[in-house]
Motif scaffolding. Sequence first.
Motif, short mmCIF file in Angstrom:
data_model
loop_
_atom_site.label_atom_id
_atom_site.label_comp_id
_atom_site.label_asym_id
_atom_site.label_seq_id
_atom_site.Cartn_x
_atom_site.Cartn_y
_atom_site.Cartn_z
N ASN A 1 32.93 34.49 14.09
CA ASN A 1 31.52 34.35 14.46
C ASN A 1 30.43 33.93 13.31
OD1 ASN A 1 30.58 36.71 12.92
ND2 ASN A 1 31.06 38.04 14.85
N GLY A 2 29.19 33.88 13.43
CA GLY A 2 28.20 33.55 12.54
C GLY A 2 28.28 34.18 11.14
N ARG A 3 28.09 35.66 11.75
CA ARG A 3 28.26 36.72 10.64
C ARG A 3 29.35 36.58 9.70
NH1 ARG A 3 31.40 40.46 9.34
NH2 ARG A 3 31.70 41.16 11.16
N MET B 1 21.62 39.95 8.56
CA MET B 1 20.61 39.78 7.73
C MET B 1 20.65 40.84 6.30
SD MET B 1 17.58 39.36 10.66
CE MET B 1 17.35 37.91 11.12
N ARG B 2 21.29 41.79 6.53
CA ARG B 2 21.54 42.56 5.32
C ARG B 2 22.39 41.58 4.32
NH1 ARG B 2 22.15 46.94 9.21
NH2 ARG B 2 24.44 46.89 9.14
N LEU B 3 23.23 40.79 4.55
CA LEU B 3 24.10 40.19 3.73
C LEU B 3 23.14 38.86 3.09
CD1 LEU B 3 27.11 39.59 5.70
CD2 LEU B 3 26.89 40.77 3.90
N GLY B 4 21.87 38.72 3.67
CA GLY B 4 20.88 37.89 2.88
C GLY B 4 20.41 36.53 3.92
N ILE B 5 20.91 36.85 5.18
CA ILE B 5 20.37 35.74 6.19
C ILE B 5 18.69 36.07 6.54
CG2 ILE B 5 20.48 34.59 8.57
CD1 ILE B 5 23.24 34.51 8.05
N ASP B 6 17.84 35.16 6.51
CA ASP B 6 16.47 35.82 6.51
C ASP B 6 15.91 35.35 7.92
OD1 ASP B 6 16.12 36.96 3.86
OD2 ASP B 6 15.97 34.73 3.25
N GLY B 7 16.45 34.29 8.51
CA GLY B 7 16.03 33.86 9.58
C GLY B 7 16.75 33.85 11.15
N PHE B 8 16.17 34.18 12.08
CA PHE B 8 16.85 34.25 13.46
C PHE B 8 15.95 33.25 14.60
CE2 PHE B 8 17.16 36.02 17.75
CZ PHE B 8 18.53 36.00 17.96
N ARG C 1 11.93 26.89 2.26
CA ARG C 1 10.66 27.11 1.10
C ARG C 1 11.27 28.54 0.57
NH1 ARG C 1 5.32 26.48 3.74
NH2 ARG C 1 6.34 27.44 5.42
N THR C 2 11.91 29.48 1.23
CA THR C 2 12.16 30.78 0.68
C THR C 2 13.13 30.76 -0.59
OG1 THR C 2 11.99 31.78 2.82
CG2 THR C 2 13.10 33.11 1.12
N GLU C 3 12.90 31.34 -1.70
CA GLU C 3 13.89 31.57 -2.72
C GLU C 3 14.74 32.75 -2.42
OE1 GLU C 3 14.09 30.17 -5.82
OE2 GLU C 3 12.46 28.43 -5.11
N LYS C 4 16.08 32.39 -2.78
CA LYS C 4 17.15 33.36 -2.53
C LYS C 4 17.47 33.96 -3.94
CE LYS C 4 19.54 33.68 0.72
NZ LYS C 4 19.05 34.91 2.00
N GLY C 5 17.57 35.30 -4.02
CA GLY C 5 18.18 36.10 -4.80
C GLY C 5 18.11 35.43 -6.30
N GLU D 1 30.66 34.49 -0.60
CA GLU D 1 31.68 34.88 -1.47
C GLU D 1 31.55 33.58 -2.70
OE1 GLU D 1 35.50 35.53 0.29
OE2 GLU D 1 34.76 37.20 1.21
N ARG D 2 31.47 32.72 -2.22
CA ARG D 2 31.59 31.23 -3.10
C ARG D 2 30.09 30.90 -3.56
NH1 ARG D 2 35.71 27.58 -4.01
NH2 ARG D 2 34.88 25.57 -4.95
N HIS D 3 29.25 31.00 -2.66
CA HIS D 3 27.98 30.55 -2.66
C HIS D 3 26.96 31.58 -2.20
CE1 HIS D 3 29.26 26.25 -2.97
NE2 HIS D 3 30.07 26.74 -2.00
N PRO D 4 26.74 32.64 -3.39
CA PRO D 4 26.10 33.81 -3.19
C PRO D 4 24.48 33.64 -2.69
CG PRO D 4 26.79 33.63 -5.26
CD PRO D 4 27.30 32.78 -4.75
N LYS D 5 23.94 32.35 -3.07
CA LYS D 5 22.54 32.17 -2.80
C LYS D 5 22.37 31.48 -1.31
CE LYS D 5 20.88 33.12 -7.39
NZ LYS D 5 20.09 32.62 -8.50
N GLN D 6 23.33 31.06 -0.71
CA GLN D 6 23.34 30.24 0.31
C GLN D 6 22.31 30.64 1.49
OE1 GLN D 6 25.27 27.16 1.03
NE2 GLN D 6 23.49 27.22 2.16
#
Length: 103
Positions: A40-42, A73-80, A99-103, A50-55
Amino acid sequence: MLSMLGYTVNAVASGEEAVAHLQAHTVDLLLLDMIMPGLNGRETYERIIERHPKQKALFISGYSQDKEVEQGMRLGIDGFVKKPFTMEELALAVKEELRTEKG
């Protein structure tokens, strides 16, 4: 819709194909449906980071936000983006996430 908005689009048929694609490529943004063949998506996002932590990624679903979306979203997905959506809603969500910066 994304092509019509001027974005270059790479589409795959499943979560596993997305993970495999990102073994050899990078992308600016993932759009992940919550219900896909296989992973699934999550689950797909979890393997990709695991390979691209700032994806960067957006969830898309016809369902309301649920536990899977919350976990993503806890893993880092910001949008829905909830289906059905308009081109304008998608364009705004994509623009905001890019536009959002990732970690």
